[in-house]
Design an enzyme around this catalytic site. Sequence first.
Site, PDB file in Angstrom:
ATOM      1  N   ASN A   1      14.144   0.832 -23.721  1.00 36.40           N
ATOM      2  CA  ASN A   1      15.057   1.959 -23.926  1.00 36.40           C
ATOM      3  C   ASN A   1      14.398   2.889 -24.945  1.00 36.40           C
ATOM      4  O   ASN A   1      14.366   2.586 -26.131  1.00 36.40           O
ATOM      5  CB  ASN A   1      16.403   1.416 -24.457  1.00 36.40           C
ATOM      6  CG  ASN A   1      17.349   2.531 -24.881  1.00 36.40           C
ATOM      7  OD1 ASN A   1      17.119   3.704 -24.586  1.00 36.40           O
ATOM      8  ND2 ASN A   1      18.415   2.159 -25.579  1.00 36.40           N
TER       9      ASN A   1
ATOM     10  N   LYS B   1      15.338   5.730 -25.919  1.00 32.18           N
ATOM     11  CA  LYS B   1      16.323   6.548 -26.659  1.00 32.18           C
ATOM     12  C   LYS B   1      15.853   8.010 -26.704  1.00 32.18           C
ATOM     13  O   LYS B   1      15.201   8.462 -25.784  1.00 32.18           O
ATOM     14  CB  LYS B   1      16.552   5.961 -28.059  1.00 32.18           C
ATOM     15  CG  LYS B   1      16.880   4.466 -28.019  1.00 32.18           C
ATOM     16  CD  LYS B   1      17.413   3.960 -29.316  1.00 32.18           C
ATOM     17  CE  LYS B   1      17.574   2.450 -29.239  1.00 32.18           C
ATOM     18  NZ  LYS B   1      18.245   1.894 -30.404  1.00 32.18           N
TER      19      LYS B   1
ATOM     20  N   HIS C   1      25.852   1.411 -24.142  1.00 29.45           N
ATOM     21  CA  HIS C   1      25.013   1.073 -25.298  1.00 29.45           C
ATOM     22  C   HIS C   1      25.846   1.297 -26.567  1.00 29.45           C
ATOM     23  O   HIS C   1      26.671   2.210 -26.619  1.00 29.45           O
ATOM     24  CB  HIS C   1      23.759   1.957 -25.306  1.00 29.45           C
ATOM     25  CG  HIS C   1      22.757   1.518 -26.328  1.00 29.45           C
ATOM     26  ND1 HIS C   1      22.877   1.853 -27.656  1.00 29.45           N
ATOM     27  CD2 HIS C   1      21.641   0.748 -26.230  1.00 29.45           C
ATOM     28  CE1 HIS C   1      21.854   1.308 -28.325  1.00 29.45           C
ATOM     29  NE2 HIS C   1      21.102   0.633 -27.475  1.00 29.45           N
TER      30      HIS C   1
ATOM     31  N   GLU D   1      25.212   2.676 -29.255  1.00 33.77           N
ATOM     32  CA  GLU D   1      25.133   4.031 -29.813  1.00 33.77           C
ATOM     33  C   GLU D   1      26.060   4.982 -29.059  1.00 33.77           C
ATOM     34  O   GLU D   1      26.633   5.898 -29.630  1.00 33.77           O
ATOM     35  CB  GLU D   1      23.672   4.514 -29.798  1.00 33.77           C
ATOM     36  CG  GLU D   1      22.855   3.784 -30.862  1.00 33.77           C
ATOM     37  CD  GLU D   1      21.384   3.632 -30.555  1.00 33.77           C
ATOM     38  OE1 GLU D   1      20.856   4.334 -29.678  1.00 33.77           O
ATOM     39  OE2 GLU D   1      20.747   2.769 -31.199  1.00 33.77           O
TER      40      GLU D   1
ATOM     41  N   GLU E   1      23.788  -7.201 -27.107  1.00 36.56           N
ATOM     42  CA  GLU E   1      23.082  -6.566 -28.216  1.00 36.56           C
ATOM     43  C   GLU E   1      23.976  -6.568 -29.452  1.00 36.56           C
ATOM     44  O   GLU E   1      24.843  -5.688 -29.591  1.00 36.56           O
ATOM     45  CB  GLU E   1      22.733  -5.123 -27.860  1.00 36.56           C
ATOM     46  CG  GLU E   1      21.860  -4.979 -26.643  1.00 36.56           C
ATOM     47  CD  GLU E   1      21.083  -3.684 -26.691  1.00 36.56           C
ATOM     48  OE1 GLU E   1      19.847  -3.758 -26.763  1.00 36.56           O
ATOM     49  OE2 GLU E   1      21.693  -2.610 -26.692  1.00 36.56           O
TER      50      GLU E   1
ATOM     51  N   GLY F   1      17.760  -2.010 -34.217  1.00 41.78           N
ATOM     52  CA  GLY F   1      16.988  -1.082 -35.042  1.00 41.78           C
ATOM     53  C   GLY F   1      16.978  -1.438 -36.520  1.00 41.78           C
ATOM     54  O   GLY F   1      16.552  -0.643 -37.357  1.00 41.78           O
TER      55      GLY F   1
ATOM     56  N   SER G   1      16.126  -5.720 -32.151  1.00 36.93           N
ATOM     57  CA  SER G   1      14.898  -5.977 -32.921  1.00 36.93           C
ATOM     58  C   SER G   1      14.003  -7.048 -32.302  1.00 36.93           C
ATOM     59  O   SER G   1      13.411  -7.858 -33.014  1.00 36.93           O
ATOM     60  CB  SER G   1      15.238  -6.320 -34.380  1.00 36.93           C
ATOM     61  OG  SER G   1      15.899  -5.229 -34.989  1.00 36.93           O
TER      62      SER G   1
END
Length: 253
Positions: free
Chosen positions: A9, A11, A95, A97, A167, A173, A214
């Site tokens: 991904n 992003k 996701h 985010e 996730e 991240g 990560s």
Amino acid sequence: MRKPLVAGNWKMNGTLESITPLVEGIKQGLTSINNVEVLICPSFVYLSNVSDLIEDTSILLGAQNVSQEDEGAFTGEISCNMLKDFDCQYVIIGHSERRSLYGESSELVAEKFIQVQKSGLTPILCVGELLEERESGETEAVIGQQLRAVLDKVGAEGFQQAVIAYEPVWAIGTGLTATPEQAQEVHGFIRDLVAEYESDRTVAEQVRILYGGSVKPDNAKEIFAKQDIDGGLIGGAALKSEDFLGICQAANG
Ligand code: PEP
């Protein structure tokens, strides 16, 4: 037997200049990796370029989001049919985010899931808990709510052609990773939840569940070794071909 999938991904990263060496690097390294499906999900605006770059390779193409609508007056949105014009096969939906920064609810994510499947694309449904939710013992309740929002609408059959990505939000991240045991526990819970919606465990045993958060070349192998972990959804490490290839290699076994 579930074939591992490693999905990158990207992003909102990359430029017209940087994507070519990245894709070329991945292409070169993949010649020795044949036991894994490899997917890259660039920004919408580079789908056409990446589609050209991966032509005649086994690399798959995906998008990071999509509209729940067919077409029409939805300024700034992208439809499933548009993605199909660029040979996309997969779409990441829900996701963390998108959920946290753009207010996407589990209901909206379920609508997107249905839209993606209706169009013949494969959804990668992301679920995951916040750190405070894990710390207060709510992990299964949160994942259960996110997953049931979709399962209640499509049943287990709806997951015949779908991928789930676990996730933990606190691991995305941040450099923090769930231990392989923590990840396996949630993956097992997810598989059992899918099985609740069918009379036998056919779909539950066949659906691929990716881990994301990560993942790096040096921790991928022990995470992917767990029985219910079928590959990874990779953010930061997908932006360097050597790192991404190291993760693909770990999934290759
Ligand atoms: C992600 O955003 O899906 C992700 C897993 O990111 P990272 O690998 O950078 O934690």
